[in-house]
Scaffold this motif. Structure first.
Motif, short mmCIF file in Angstrom:
data_model
loop_
_atom_site.label_atom_id
_atom_site.label_comp_id
_atom_site.label_asym_id
_atom_site.label_seq_id
_atom_site.Cartn_x
_atom_site.Cartn_y
_atom_site.Cartn_z
N SER A 71 -5.54 -1.70 0.46
CA SER A 71 -6.10 -2.84 1.16
C SER A 71 -6.75 -2.38 2.47
O SER A 71 -6.55 -1.24 2.91
CB SER A 71 -5.00 -3.87 1.47
OG SER A 71 -4.16 -3.38 2.51
N ASP A 72 -7.50 -3.28 3.11
CA ASP A 72 -8.14 -2.92 4.38
C ASP A 72 -7.10 -2.72 5.49
O ASP A 72 -7.40 -2.10 6.51
CB ASP A 72 -9.16 -3.98 4.79
CG ASP A 72 -8.54 -5.37 4.93
OD1 ASP A 72 -7.40 -5.56 4.47
OD2 ASP A 72 -9.20 -6.26 5.49
N CYS A 73 -5.88 -3.22 5.28
CA CYS A 73 -4.82 -3.04 6.28
C CYS A 73 -4.38 -1.58 6.39
O CYS A 73 -3.81 -1.18 7.41
CB CYS A 73 -3.62 -3.92 5.95
SG CYS A 73 -3.90 -5.68 6.29
N TYR A 74 -4.65 -0.79 5.35
CA TYR A 74 -4.26 0.61 5.40
C TYR A 74 -5.11 1.39 6.42
O TYR A 74 -4.76 2.50 6.81
CB TYR A 74 -4.37 1.26 4.02
CG TYR A 74 -3.55 2.52 3.88
CD1 TYR A 74 -2.18 2.46 3.69
CD2 TYR A 74 -4.14 3.78 3.94
CE1 TYR A 74 -1.41 3.61 3.57
CE2 TYR A 74 -3.39 4.94 3.82
CZ TYR A 74 -2.02 4.84 3.64
OH TYR A 74 -1.26 5.99 3.53
N ASP A 75 -6.20 0.77 6.87
CA ASP A 75 -7.00 1.38 7.94
C ASP A 75 -6.15 1.58 9.19
O ASP A 75 -6.39 2.51 9.97
CB ASP A 75 -8.20 0.49 8.29
CG ASP A 75 -9.22 0.41 7.16
OD1 ASP A 75 -9.14 1.25 6.25
OD2 ASP A 75 -10.07 -0.50 7.20
N ASP A 125 0.83 -1.21 0.00
CA ASP A 125 0.00 0.00 0.00
C ASP A 125 0.86 1.26 0.00
O ASP A 125 0.60 2.21 -0.75
CB ASP A 125 -0.91 0.02 1.23
CG ASP A 125 -2.05 -0.97 1.12
OD1 ASP A 125 -2.36 -1.40 0.01
OD2 ASP A 125 -2.64 -1.31 2.17
N LYS A 180 -8.59 -7.77 13.77
CA LYS A 180 -8.69 -8.36 12.44
C LYS A 180 -8.42 -9.86 12.50
O LYS A 180 -9.09 -10.66 11.86
CB LYS A 180 -7.69 -7.68 11.49
CG LYS A 180 -8.07 -6.27 11.07
CD LYS A 180 -6.99 -5.67 10.18
CE LYS A 180 -7.35 -4.25 9.75
NZ LYS A 180 -8.51 -4.23 8.84
#
Length: 214
Positions: free
Chosen positions: A67-71, A55, A118
């Motif tokens: 990706s959702d990990c960038y949250d 990311d 997560k």
């Protein structure tokens, strides 16, 4: 190219927090902490770390979807925005266990908590999926499917997120003190989680042989 290299320089973490560097700081802190968590959370942290790196390096590429990990990065950034003009090593508060918490440590705790949530969600999803497969293919199950039975039993106990995560950590071989550290809880609290899990198991499956948790 020179500007890109500067953005990825970890020396920025020693600078004063400002609107110009808050996102870079957040990205670097998230990358460092997910890498540290690999030794505790293994594959899940490896995947999260890889996604975050991709990311960060590809976010400016046209058409790239974060990706959702960038949250995780965004949550750290929101927190740091409250501390413009300060440094990462500045004192923030004293924890319940008497530990000196700095802004940087709090950022790491944010990353850890988000990654644990997560991970817990993934484990719950996988367990339910295996349980459904067990019901649909009961007659054709082999030795591997014993794990599906375990997952179904765990799902039936209606454990809290922390209990579920503590159990996953324990099953992966972690000690009670290590589990407590990962959950930011006292070791005695972790022991209480397992006592409650045993009680729920006994009340639900009183007719079965009880497997001890060592």
């Amino acid at each position: 190219m020179e500007q890109t290299e500067k953005k990825r320089d970890f020396k920025v973490l020693a600078e004063k927090i400002s609107p110009d560097n808050v996102l870079i700081m957040s990205e670097l802190l998230a990358i460092k902490e997910t890498k540290t968590l690999i030794r505790f959370m293994s594959r899940h942290a490896v995947i999260a770390h890889a996604k975050l790196c991709k990311d960060v390096f590809c976010k400016d590429t046209q058409g790239y979807v974060l990706s959702d990990c960038y949250d995780i990065v965004q949550s750290v950034a929101v927190f740091l925005c409250e501390h413009y003009g300060e440094y990462l090593d500045d004192f923030l508060y004293i924890s319940k266990r008497g530990k000196r918490i700095t802004i940087k440590i709090e950022c790491c705790l944010i990353v850890t908590r988000m990654l644990c949530r997560k991970y817990c969600y993934m484990q719950k999803y996988i367990s339910l999926e295996k349980a459904n497969m067990k019901i649909e293919a009961m007659a054709e199950e082999t030795e591997e499917e014993d794990y599906s039975i375990v997952d179904a039993v765990i799902a039936s106990l209606n454990l809290t997120e922390n209990m579920n995560l503590a159990l996953d950590y324990r099953m992966s071989g972690m000690s009670y003190p290590d589990i407590a550290k990962m959950l930011s809880r006292a070791t005695s609290t972790v022991y209480e989680y397992f006592i409650k899990m045993r009680q729920r198991y006994l009340s639900t499956y009183s007719g079965y042989i009880y497997p001890r948790c060592h």
